[in-house]
Design a protein around this motif. Structure first.
Motif, short mmCIF file in Angstrom:
data_model
loop_
_atom_site.label_atom_id
_atom_site.label_comp_id
_atom_site.label_asym_id
_atom_site.label_seq_id
_atom_site.Cartn_x
_atom_site.Cartn_y
_atom_site.Cartn_z
N GLY A 357 -12.68 47.65 21.69
CA GLY A 357 -13.63 48.06 22.56
C GLY A 357 -13.57 49.91 22.81
N LYS A 358 -14.02 50.20 24.17
CA LYS A 358 -14.59 51.90 24.88
C LYS A 358 -12.83 52.33 24.51
N GLY A 359 -12.37 53.37 23.84
CA GLY A 359 -10.80 53.81 23.27
C GLY A 359 -10.99 54.60 25.06
N VAL A 360 -9.65 54.90 24.89
CA VAL A 360 -8.34 55.56 25.94
C VAL A 360 -7.83 56.95 25.08
N VAL A 361 -8.02 58.28 25.43
CA VAL A 361 -7.12 58.52 24.47
C VAL A 361 -5.89 58.91 24.25
N ASP A 362 -4.77 58.34 24.97
CA ASP A 362 -3.77 58.10 25.18
C ASP A 362 -3.26 56.37 25.36
N ARG A 363 -4.27 55.99 24.66
CA ARG A 363 -3.44 54.25 24.69
C ARG A 363 -3.77 54.03 23.13
N LYS A 364 -2.41 53.49 22.16
CA LYS A 364 -3.12 53.01 20.58
C LYS A 364 -2.32 52.00 20.78
N VAL A 365 -3.18 51.04 19.37
CA VAL A 365 -1.92 50.09 19.49
C VAL A 365 -0.64 50.34 18.76
N GLY A 366 0.38 49.57 18.67
CA GLY A 366 1.77 49.92 18.50
C GLY A 366 2.56 51.41 18.78
N GLU A 367 2.06 51.67 19.81
CA GLU A 367 2.66 52.69 20.28
C GLU A 367 3.74 52.06 21.88
N VAL A 368 4.52 52.42 22.26
CA VAL A 368 5.62 52.55 23.52
C VAL A 368 5.41 53.48 24.56
N SER A 405 -5.77 58.07 32.49
CA SER A 405 -7.03 58.19 31.46
C SER A 405 -7.87 57.33 31.55
N THR A 406 -7.54 55.83 31.79
CA THR A 406 -8.27 55.00 31.63
C THR A 406 -9.87 55.66 32.93
N PHE A 407 -8.82 55.39 33.56
CA PHE A 407 -10.60 56.57 35.52
C PHE A 407 -11.39 57.15 34.03
N GLN A 408 -10.34 58.12 33.74
CA GLN A 408 -11.43 59.67 32.87
C GLN A 408 -12.34 58.47 32.04
N ALA A 409 -12.02 57.63 30.77
CA ALA A 409 -13.08 57.13 29.94
C ALA A 409 -13.87 56.22 30.69
N GLY A 410 -13.90 56.34 32.16
CA GLY A 410 -14.89 56.03 32.61
C GLY A 410 -15.12 54.44 33.45
N PHE A 411 -14.48 53.82 33.37
CA PHE A 411 -13.35 52.82 33.79
C PHE A 411 -13.30 52.43 35.10
N ARG A 412 -13.99 51.62 36.01
CA ARG A 412 -14.05 51.66 36.96
C ARG A 412 -13.78 49.95 36.95
#
Length: 854
Positions: A357-368, A405-412
């Motif tokens: 779905g819609k991306g969040v800048v500092d959240r990636k697959v595999g990162e801790v 960052s999730t809120f900044q991506a527009g999620f409410r």
């Protein structure tokens, strides 16, 4: 020579003649007695009752064949003439033999007494028993017993009483009001429901009142006219609507279904009417439509949940099915972003395993990422779903800085669902939406179910990944590598088997075969736990049987091995060599020991943070199992736990679906067979559904009406008014009135409708229509109005003459109010609008002009 007979000889001859006469008389009397006895015996045999005659001592003297047949006394007893044996045989047939004996003794103690009572038999027969003394002149010489079989009569009376009671309760507890009126419209009977419908206080006298008292003045004439026509058999019984008055004079609408009551002579003696409130029916139809949509929605959700269960159980490598899983979830819960992550409580970190779905800048697959400051941290702390829905995300910036960052991506709208394994949170299912307040309580419940579905799959995926890492670290030889590979292959195969169907009973045998390749056993079993009932059920067993622990057996949960499994949430490895020692530690395993088992493994199966079942292995060999076997058993348990949970869910789903189908069919029948015209259409007038009543009145098949526009069915002269109707529905949300339609045969029908706009249970706005055909009603009203006008016109053209007219018997003049005598034609002309012309009748002509011919 004359010889005289001696006197003695003459006397002897007379005596001899007298004796001969007495002998003849006696023979005649004996013949008459034989005839009388024969007649008596024939009479006894011909009677329908069983007859028994006894002497004063109670010994049997006489009986007929009917008595023997009724009491079913064997011939050998009768031939023996043993009264005690006969009495014993009779008593053995009776339900209450002691009462029988008491009654007999009472009568023998009172020789002159008569009696009547009932005898009940063990086989269900019932006899009437009548007894009276047997007299010879004034002397009582015995007693006569008469028995009559009244079994069928009693059964008929009972059935008649049951039938009467059944119909009485049917009327008293009928959900519809039932009333009966006489020919004049006075109430002679009402059912209790009438009091509820009309709001009448209990005990209020209404019998004898006229139906006019309960009819609104607007409909009184119409109702009484209909009653008269029903009595005269001029109209057929059909449902009809009236405006009624409750006890407090509040008006309401009801539907009457009236039927004439015909007597044996074919005359109508009254009217029976079934009454119910139309408002409740309308509300019921609205509930039906909503229920239908909810049932369809629930069925679809259950189908998708079942599909999710099959998808996640299809492989140990969950990365292969993430996208399919996300696609299924989106069918029932809206989201703009979905994430599955793993939580490491010890390291206080989390790792994103899958994102779509819609991306969040500092959240990636595999990162801790650190757990602290995130919404996951609170979810771990509360062990419950975290739901955040807001239009202003700034109120959460201090509480959850990791969500910035999730809120900044527009999620409410944010929903975090915990994933449990053995009571611990091992990850989360995260759903995100750009809309504020996007998620409802229903979405939360569905998300929780989905979380329960995938938790075991995530655990298996993490175990699978860990096993791969362990495999790389532990393989020291080709043999170990081969064994480990075989174990994984078998466990994968087990996962495929148990995930291949929701009916897990179908694959238990295949599952057992695969497990035996990993763990040796002489018996394997799977049991399920019912926490509410505190019981355990053996769902599957194979191998050597154990008393009270075979397939289908149910036993108490208390004081069993399951208490320890639930307390520790880990497997048990038991080696038993001494019965007494085993009894002290695990008394509930004593039957297994006596069956020969010396090595035992029991593994809890956990779903949704609850122990729902257990997997058991048993071996006859001492020390047959190692810690490695226990570990393998737990791995197998992880596989089967989700399948058993899904199977239980599947069974419950089937039960719910069956109930919903039955409910849907019930309400569909109500709609289809309703006398109302029920339909739905969209905001452009396209017909979406109609019941059979609509199709019948319009003269089309139901399928031929669906998807047509209502304009096509309107009479040509009113089609232009349809846009105004749609505008009213759209602005006000409802509309009522009349609509003129044209049937397939060209006939025009007038419908009175009451329509409303709604979205409950529908994906788009739908107009729901409830109508009834008033064509015949309007026609009757027009005919009635025309008749009234015609009568009024006739009355306006007539002046009536009435009263007593004093008229002369000779000249036929009439005396007016002033005492003057007037010609009859003058009197009538002055008091009406009649005019006279003069002529002469034939009789008067002959009298006045006898010489002339007419």
């Amino acid at each position: 020579m004359n010889m005289k007979t001696p006197p003695l000889t003459v006397e002897l001859q007379k005596i001899n003649e007298q004796l001969e006469k007495e002998i003849i008389d006696r023979k005649k009397a004996e013949e008459e007695m034989k005839h009388s006895l024969s007649l008596l015996n024939a009479t006894l045999e011909a009677t329908a009752d069983g007859i028994l005659v006894v002497d004063r001592a109670g010994k049997m003297v006489k009986f007929n064949r009917r008595f023997v047949q009724m009491w079913q006394i064997p011939e050998y007893i009768l031939l023996s003439k043993n009264d005690d044996q006969a009495l014993s045989f009779v008593l053995d047939q009776l339900k209450y033999p002691q009462s029988f004996l008491i009654k007999v003794k009472e009568l023998y103690a009172s020789p002159e007494a008569n009696s009547f009572d009932l005898l009940e038999f063990k086989d269900g027969r019932i006899f009437e028993r009548y007894s009276q003394p047997q007299r010879l002149g004034d002397q009582i010489i015995g007693r006569v017993w008469s028995f009559r079989d009244v079994t069928e009569q009693r059964r008929f009376e009972e059935k008649l009483h049951e039938s009467e009671e059944y119909y009485r309760q049917l009327i008293n507890f009928s959900p519809e009001g039932i009333s009966i009126t006489d020919r004049e419209g006075h109430l002679t009977f009402v059912s209790p429901k009438i009091y509820d419908i009309f709001g009448i206080p209990p005990g209020s006298p209404i019998i004898g009142t006229s139906v006019l008292e309960w009819l609104h003045p607007e409909h009184q004439d119409m109702a009484m006219d209909r009653i008269r026509k029903l009595i005269a058999k001029e109209i057929s019984p059909l449902p009809f609507e009236y405006k009624l008055l409750k006890y407090d004079r509040t008006p309401f609408w009801g539907e009457f279904s009236s039927t004439p009551i015909i007597d044996a002579q074919g005359q109508t003696k009254g009217i029976m009417t079934i009454i119910h409130d139309i408002t409740e029916r309308k509300q019921m139809e609205q509930v039906l439509m909503k229920s239908e949509e909810e049932a369809k929605s629930l069925s679809r959700e259950n189908e998708i949940l079942a599909g999710i269960g099959r998808i996640i159980s299809s492989t140990l490598n969950i990365e292969e099915i993430y996208e399919r899983f996300a696609g299924e979830v989106k069918k029932i819960i809206p989201f703009d972003r979905i994430v599955i992550n793993a939580v490491d409580i010890e390291k206080n970190t989390l790792t994103n395993l899958y994102i779509e779905g819609k991306g969040v800048v500092d959240r990636k697959v595999g990162e801790v990422y650190p757990l602290q400051g995130s919404g996951i941290a609170e979810m771990v702390h509360t062990k419950s779903i975290l739901l955040i829905q807001t239009e202003d995300p700034h109120e959460y910036k201090d509480r959850f800085p990791m969500l910035l960052s999730t809120f900044q991506a527009g999620f409410r709208s944010i929903m975090n669902v915990p994933l449990f394994s053995k009571g611990q949170i091992i990850g989360g299912l995260l759903l995100r939406s750009l809309k504020p307040y996007a998620y409802t309580d229903k979405d939360v419940r569905l998300a929780e179910k989905i979380g329960d579905q995938i938790a075991s799959a995530i655990v298996n995926a993490l175990l699978f990944a860990e096993q791969k890492r362990t495999e790389e670290a532990l393989i020291r030889s080709e043999m170990e590598a081969q064994r480990f590979s075989q174990e994984n292959a078998i466990i994968a195969r087990i996962g495929q088997i148990i995930g291949s169907t929701l009916d897990i009973d179908e694959v238990y045998s295949l599952f057992a075969e695969e497990v035996r390749k990993l763990i040796p056993f002489d018996r394997i079993s799977v049991s399920t736990i019912n926490s509410e009932a505190q019981t355990v059920t053996m769902a599957y067993t194979w191998g050597i049987e154990v008393d009270d622990r075979n397939q289908g057996d149910v036993f108490p949960f208390a004081h069993s091995i399951y208490e320890e499994l639930m307390a520790t949430r880990s497997g048990l490895l038991i080696h038993a060599e001494d019965e007494n020692e085993l009894f002290k530690a695990y008394p509930h395993l004593l039957n297994s020991f006596r069956a020969g088992f010396r090595s035992m493994i029991s593994v809890p199966l956990i779903s949704k943070n609850e122990v729902i079942s257990a997997l058991h292995f048993r071996s006859l060999k001492p020390n047959a199992y190692t810690e490695l076997d226990l570990s393998l058993s737990e791995r197998v348990g992880h596989q089967i736990a989700g399948a058993i949970a899904n199977a239980q869910f599947f069974v419950e789903q089937k039960r719910i679906e069956k109930a919903l189908r039955e409910s849907e069919e019930h309400y569909r029948d109500l709609v289809e067979f309703s006398e109302y015209l029920i339909s739905t259409h969209d905001l452009e007038g396209k017909i979406l559904s109609v019941n059979q009543r609509v199709a019948n009145l319009l003269g089309y098949e139901q399928s031929a009406i669906i998807n047509r526009n209502i304009r096509d069915l309107l009479a040509p002269e009113v089609k232009g008014e349809f846009d105004q109707y749609l505008d009213t529905i759209l602005k006000q949300g409802r509309a009522s009135g009349v609509m003129l339609l044209q049937t397939a045969s060209g006939e025009k029908r007038l419908w009175e409708y009451n329509n409303s706009l709604g979205t409950e249970g529908a994906t788009a706005q739908v107009v729901r229509s409830m109508a009834h055909d008033i064509t015949d009603l309007k026609r009757i009203e027009r005919e009635r109005e025309k008749l009234i006008l015609d009568l009024q016109k006739a009355l306006s053209e007539v002046k009536q003459l009435s009263g007593l007219f004093p008229i002369c018997a000779s000249c036929k003049k009439i005396r007016d109010d002033k005492g003057y005598w007037n010609q009859i034609e003058v009197y009538i002309r002055d008091r009406s609008e009649a005019e006279f012309s003069h002529g002469i009748c034939p009789d008067c002509f002959k009298k006045l002009y006898p010489d002339m011919e007419i």
